[in-house]
Write an enzyme that holds these catalytic residues in place. Structure first.
Site, mmCIF file in Angstrom:
data_model
loop_
_atom_site.group_PDB
_atom_site.id
_atom_site.type_symbol
_atom_site.label_atom_id
_atom_site.label_comp_id
_atom_site.label_asym_id
_atom_site.label_seq_id
_atom_site.Cartn_x
_atom_site.Cartn_y
_atom_site.Cartn_z
ATOM 1 N N GLU A 139 0.920 -1.219 0.128
ATOM 2 C CA GLU A 139 -0.181 0.135 0.083
ATOM 3 C C GLU A 139 0.911 1.303 -0.065
ATOM 4 O O GLU A 139 2.101 1.118 0.068
ATOM 5 C CB GLU A 139 -0.982 0.040 1.177
ATOM 6 C CG GLU A 139 -0.245 -0.092 2.463
ATOM 7 C CD GLU A 139 -0.916 0.010 3.601
ATOM 8 O OE1 GLU A 139 -0.892 0.519 4.825
ATOM 9 O OE2 GLU A 139 -2.438 -0.598 3.580
ATOM 10 N N HIS A 179 -5.237 4.758 7.274
ATOM 11 C CA HIS A 179 -4.422 3.668 7.793
ATOM 12 C C HIS A 179 -3.000 4.020 8.384
ATOM 13 O O HIS A 179 -2.529 4.667 7.936
ATOM 14 C CB HIS A 179 -4.136 2.839 6.699
ATOM 15 C CG HIS A 179 -3.945 1.347 6.930
ATOM 16 N ND1 HIS A 179 -2.876 0.972 7.496
ATOM 17 C CD2 HIS A 179 -4.885 0.340 7.140
ATOM 18 C CE1 HIS A 179 -2.710 -0.160 7.781
ATOM 19 N NE2 HIS A 179 -3.895 -0.669 7.726
#
Length: 303
Positions: free
Chosen positions: A208, A246
């Site tokens: 990510e 996140h």
């Protein structure tokens, strides 16, 4: 590393409600939970698992332990992990989220000195489908097979495991290395583990945005990994330069020493492509790339 049904497992912080719930799930899955530790709860039981006040007391009562799974409060996690290392436990799974960065630095120094594998923090742990659950993975998404799955995001690990399962592609192992800013084990460590695992034929790496761990992994794959690898990078549509929610996806492109593009999805995808690693555009494309790489025929529906 011991990731077999014979793995003898301890839960630290077993009196925590989350730990209590998942202790039941792990035990039902067949994981050998031999003891739990929660100071002040010694002498009690959780789902038939004996609870002790100290790790040393648990080992004295039940014998050798291979892995500990830590559910404690973030500010207690360092002490719990160091207690486990001092007792000779060499596999630590940190479910706990938000462990202070300096605590993680201290832990990783000790882990390196003692050759201890640390998974996490902020990780759902490790699963060997059909055999072993070390953490909180939803087991219904997994099925035994030969695809190794490594991810930085817990929920993406589950989603992609489900995509693989629905496509008839079982998994040899699934691991999330964790979502906090400072992590224990790295992509290269798990790539090496899966490259040496006789039950793994192909590896799916799920990254990510943020940091440079995917770029590092791409370089390592090109230099040292023999098995085929498929990659996916989450966050391709995230606005450039904005910090996202996140914990592990803090865009590091602001760090000038790494260059303006490091940490972006484009940088990571480019690194994988340079290493000749196929990159999926979205999770549902991963099974197709796996089948293509393994030369498994793809069924086409007739009209």
């Amino acid at each position: 590393m011991n990731f077999t049904p014979h793995n003898r497992v301890l839960i630290q912080g077993i009196s925590d409600p989350l730990a209590t719930i998942h202790a039941s799930h792990m035990k039902t899955y067949g994981t050998r939970l031999v003891a739990g530790v929660s100071p002040g709860y010694g002498g009690t039981e959780v789902h038939g698992i004996p609870v002790f006040d100290l790790v040393e007391m648990a080992l004295s009562a039940v014998g050798e332990i291979d892995t500990t799974i830590i559910f404690t409060h973030p500010y207690a996690a360092l002490d719990a992990a160091l207690e486990a290392i001092a007792a000779g436990i060499r596999q630590i799974v940190l479910i706990t989220e938000g462990i202070p960065p300096l605590d993680m630095v201290k832990l990783l120094r000790k882990a390196e000195m003692t050759e201890t594998l640390v998974v996490g923090p902020n990780s759902p742990g490790v699963i060997v489908p059909g055999q072993l659950l070390l953490g909180i993975h939803p087991t219904e998404f997994y099925t035994p097979g030969s695809v190794g799955l490594i991810s930085r995001s817990g929920t993406l690990t589950y989603e992609i495991a489900r995509e693989l399962t629905l496509a008839g592609l079982g998994q040899s192992m699934g691991v999330c290395i964790g979502g906090d800013a400072i992590m224990g084990s790295s992509f290269p460590q798990w790539l090496e583990i899966m490259d040496e695992d006789e039950h793994t034929d192909i590896i799916v790496l799920v990254g990510e945005i943020g940091g440079d761990s995917e770029e590092e992994a791409a370089h390592y794959i090109a230099e040292a990994i023999d098995k085929p690898v498929i990659a996916y990078v989450a966050g391709q549509t995230a606005p450039k330069g904005r910090r996202v929610g996140h914990a592990g996806a803090i865009i590091a492109s602001q760090i000038s020493i790494l260059g303006s593009e490091i940490g972006t999805a484009a940088s990571k995808i480019t690194a994988f492509e340079r290493a000749k690693i196929p990159v999926a555009n979205y999770p549902s494309q991963i099974p197709t790339l796996v089948k293509k790489t393994l030369r498994i025929p793809t069924k086409h529906s007739s009209v």
